[in-house]
Design a protein around this motif. Structure first.
Motif, PDB file in Angstrom:
ATOM      1  N   SER A 111      -4.346  26.270-130.542  1.00 22.32           N
ATOM      2  CA  SER A 111      -4.405  27.728-130.374  1.00 22.32           C
ATOM      3  C   SER A 111      -5.017  28.402-131.600  1.00 22.32           C
ATOM      4  O   SER A 111      -5.245  27.762-132.625  1.00 22.32           O
ATOM      5  CB  SER A 111      -2.995  28.275-130.101  1.00 22.32           C
ATOM      6  OG  SER A 111      -2.042  27.696-130.966  1.00 22.32           O
ATOM      7  N   SER A 112      -5.291  29.709-131.451  1.00 16.58           N
ATOM      8  CA  SER A 112      -5.872  30.522-132.535  1.00 16.58           C
ATOM      9  C   SER A 112      -7.138  29.855-133.091  1.00 16.58           C
ATOM     10  O   SER A 112      -8.031  29.500-132.334  1.00 16.58           O
ATOM     11  CB  SER A 112      -4.805  30.759-133.616  1.00 16.58           C
ATOM     12  OG  SER A 112      -5.250  31.689-134.559  1.00 16.58           O
ATOM     13  N   GLN A 113      -7.199  29.644-134.414  1.00 16.79           N
ATOM     14  CA  GLN A 113      -8.395  29.026-135.023  1.00 16.79           C
ATOM     15  C   GLN A 113      -8.689  27.638-134.474  1.00 16.79           C
ATOM     16  O   GLN A 113      -9.784  27.127-134.656  1.00 16.79           O
ATOM     17  CB  GLN A 113      -8.140  28.842-136.516  1.00 16.79           C
ATOM     18  CG  GLN A 113      -8.011  30.092-137.287  1.00 16.79           C
ATOM     19  CD  GLN A 113      -9.043  30.159-138.381  1.00 16.79           C
ATOM     20  OE1 GLN A 113      -9.652  29.156-138.749  1.00 16.79           O
ATOM     21  NE2 GLN A 113      -9.271  31.339-138.897  1.00 16.79           N
ATOM     22  N   VAL A 166      -5.425  36.938-138.641  1.00 19.39           N
ATOM     23  CA  VAL A 166      -4.421  37.201-137.598  1.00 19.39           C
ATOM     24  C   VAL A 166      -3.822  38.609-137.795  1.00 19.39           C
ATOM     25  O   VAL A 166      -3.665  39.374-136.847  1.00 19.39           O
ATOM     26  CB  VAL A 166      -3.305  36.117-137.625  1.00 19.39           C
ATOM     27  CG1 VAL A 166      -2.157  36.491-136.707  1.00 19.39           C
ATOM     28  CG2 VAL A 166      -3.878  34.755-137.257  1.00 19.39           C
ATOM     29  N   GLU A 180      -8.415  26.682-131.316  1.00 17.65           N
ATOM     30  CA  GLU A 180      -8.690  26.683-129.881  1.00 17.65           C
ATOM     31  C   GLU A 180      -9.869  25.761-129.591  1.00 17.65           C
ATOM     32  O   GLU A 180     -10.907  25.826-130.252  1.00 17.65           O
ATOM     33  CB  GLU A 180      -8.996  28.112-129.406  1.00 17.65           C
ATOM     34  CG  GLU A 180      -8.899  28.164-127.903  1.00 17.65           C
ATOM     35  CD  GLU A 180      -8.880  29.580-127.370  1.00 17.65           C
ATOM     36  OE1 GLU A 180      -8.508  30.512-128.112  1.00 17.65           O
ATOM     37  OE2 GLU A 180      -9.255  29.727-126.196  1.00 17.65           O
ATOM     38  N   ASN A 234       6.154  35.152-132.496  1.00 12.03           N
ATOM     39  CA  ASN A 234       5.767  33.831-133.003  1.00 12.03           C
ATOM     40  C   ASN A 234       6.900  33.159-133.782  1.00 12.03           C
ATOM     41  O   ASN A 234       7.371  33.707-134.778  1.00 12.03           O
ATOM     42  CB  ASN A 234       4.551  33.966-133.928  1.00 12.03           C
ATOM     43  CG  ASN A 234       3.334  34.497-133.194  1.00 12.03           C
ATOM     44  OD1 ASN A 234       2.732  33.793-132.389  1.00 12.03           O
ATOM     45  ND2 ASN A 234       2.988  35.753-133.453  1.00 12.03           N
ATOM     46  N   HIS A 270      -0.638  25.892-134.761  1.00 14.10           N
ATOM     47  CA  HIS A 270      -1.885  26.140-134.021  1.00 14.10           C
ATOM     48  C   HIS A 270      -2.740  24.870-133.904  1.00 14.10           C
ATOM     49  O   HIS A 270      -3.385  24.657-132.878  1.00 14.10           O
ATOM     50  CB  HIS A 270      -2.685  27.259-134.678  1.00 14.10           C
ATOM     51  CG  HIS A 270      -2.050  28.617-134.500  1.00 14.10           C
ATOM     52  ND1 HIS A 270      -1.703  29.120-133.267  1.00 14.10           N
ATOM     53  CD2 HIS A 270      -1.689  29.571-135.403  1.00 14.10           C
ATOM     54  CE1 HIS A 270      -1.160  30.328-133.409  1.00 14.10           C
ATOM     55  NE2 HIS A 270      -1.138  30.616-134.699  1.00 14.10           N
TER      56      HIS A 270
END
Ligand code: GLU
Length: 319
Positions: free
Chosen positions: A96-98, A154, A100, A226, A91
């Motif tokens: 991505s995710s945290q 998540v 972003e 994933n 990520h």
């Protein structure tokens, strides 16, 4: 130190020459003292520091908040390298995710280490047989900066839950969580970690507790969607109170750095580990089954650091 070296250093000191000119201090981010990352960092440093006289590298591996804290410290240039879960390595590199809006383009993979099952351990008297039973309970969800807190978020999102689904969502550090379970301050602990580890061992020796499976549709979907998640199983008999294998999912612990860190520094660190690999594997039971060829590919999503590639090519492990 040989007599010649001492004389050389002594005369250099007398002459005012900077014998320390090539000394370079490197810092490796780890995790809590009762986890496995701390041992990864300490072990790597121990091997690196054996060669300090020739390489000039002096390595330290302090305890930190874990994966997210390590990645952020490397990104900021405050640390040179660190251990991070494969999901957060991914990520960070991809934004991505945290991560972003906070892409870490310069993130580089070095190698992966042990597997880290997403682990839930509950007091035997708490009536928790599955992840779903955590609803309404007091749960230590992981300290800020840790991989477990980030991965727990998540999992909760995948299940359509929030932290409000728990009676308490505490954020104690790994070093404090076993005592909290023993003192009946929490019913369960979430920890993404290699096994066996000091924290879970401390928990089961303080109170009757057992590992809880993490399964179901939401987990199946996470694993299917994933590349960095895989099914995992914690062997029965490893901890008191849990006699059969416990199914969950998990990630890999990985070793990461930045492209800003010099090639020769990363090269020397990698060399210290793999030139002394049998010694390294004996430093923790979670390292026992590590295989070189898996470590240079599994769980790595950021590009390999050039200094690491140089060593892997020399060993004939890469074209
Ligand atoms: N996986 C945890 C984290 O990313 C650390 C586990 C350990 O310290 O061994 O924060």
């Amino acid at each position: 130190m040989t007599i010649f070296k001492s004389i050389a250093i002594a005369s250099a000191l007398l002459a005012g020459t900077a014998v320390t000119a090539q000394e370079k201090f490197i810092t490796i981010g780890t995790g809590g003292q009762t986890g496995v990352y701390f041992v990864v960092g300490q072990s790597i440093c121990r091997l690196v520091n054996r060669d300090s006289a020739t390489t000039g590298l002096k390595c330290t591996a302090p305890s930190t908040g874990g994966s997210i804290a390590n990645i952020n410290a490397i990104k900021a240039g405050d640390m040179d390298m660190g251990v991070a879960q494969s999901d957060w390595q991914f990520h960070a590199y991809n934004g991505s995710s945290q991560f972003e809006g906070d892409k870490f383009d310069k993130e580089r993979a070095v190698f992966s280490v042990h597997s880290e099952p997403f682990t839930v351990i509950a007091r035997a008297d708490a009536g928790i047989e599955s992840f779903d039973d955590l609803k309404g309970k007091r749960v230590n969800v992981g300290n800020p900066g840790s991989g477990q807190l980030a991965t727990m978020e998540v999992v909760l999102a995948a299940k359509g839950w929030t932290m409000d689904d728990f009676a308490l969502a505490s954020e104690l550090k790994p070093a404090e969580q076993a005592a909290a379970l023993g003192d009946n301050k929490v019913d369960a602990i979430i920890y993404t970690v290699g096994h066996p580890n000091g924290s879970i061992q401390e928990a089961v020796s303080t109170v009757d507790a057992k590992l809880v499976p993490v399964q179901g549709e939401a987990i199946d979907k996470l694993v299917a969607d994933n590349p960095f998640y895989a099914y995992a199983s914690i062997p029965g008999g490893m901890y008191k109170g849990t006699d059969s294998d416990v199914k969950t999912f998990g990630v890999k612990a990985t070793f990461v750095t930045s492209s800003d860190v010099a090639d020769d520094v990363v090269y020397e660190v990698v060399k210290a580990v793999f030139d002394n690999f049998d010694r390294f594997k004996k430093l923790h039971p979670a390292f026992e089954n590590l295989k070189e060829e898996e470590m240079i590919t599994d769980g790595l999503s950021a590009p390999l650091h050039d200094g690491a590639v140089k060593y892997y090519k020399e060993r004939g492990w890469m074209e």
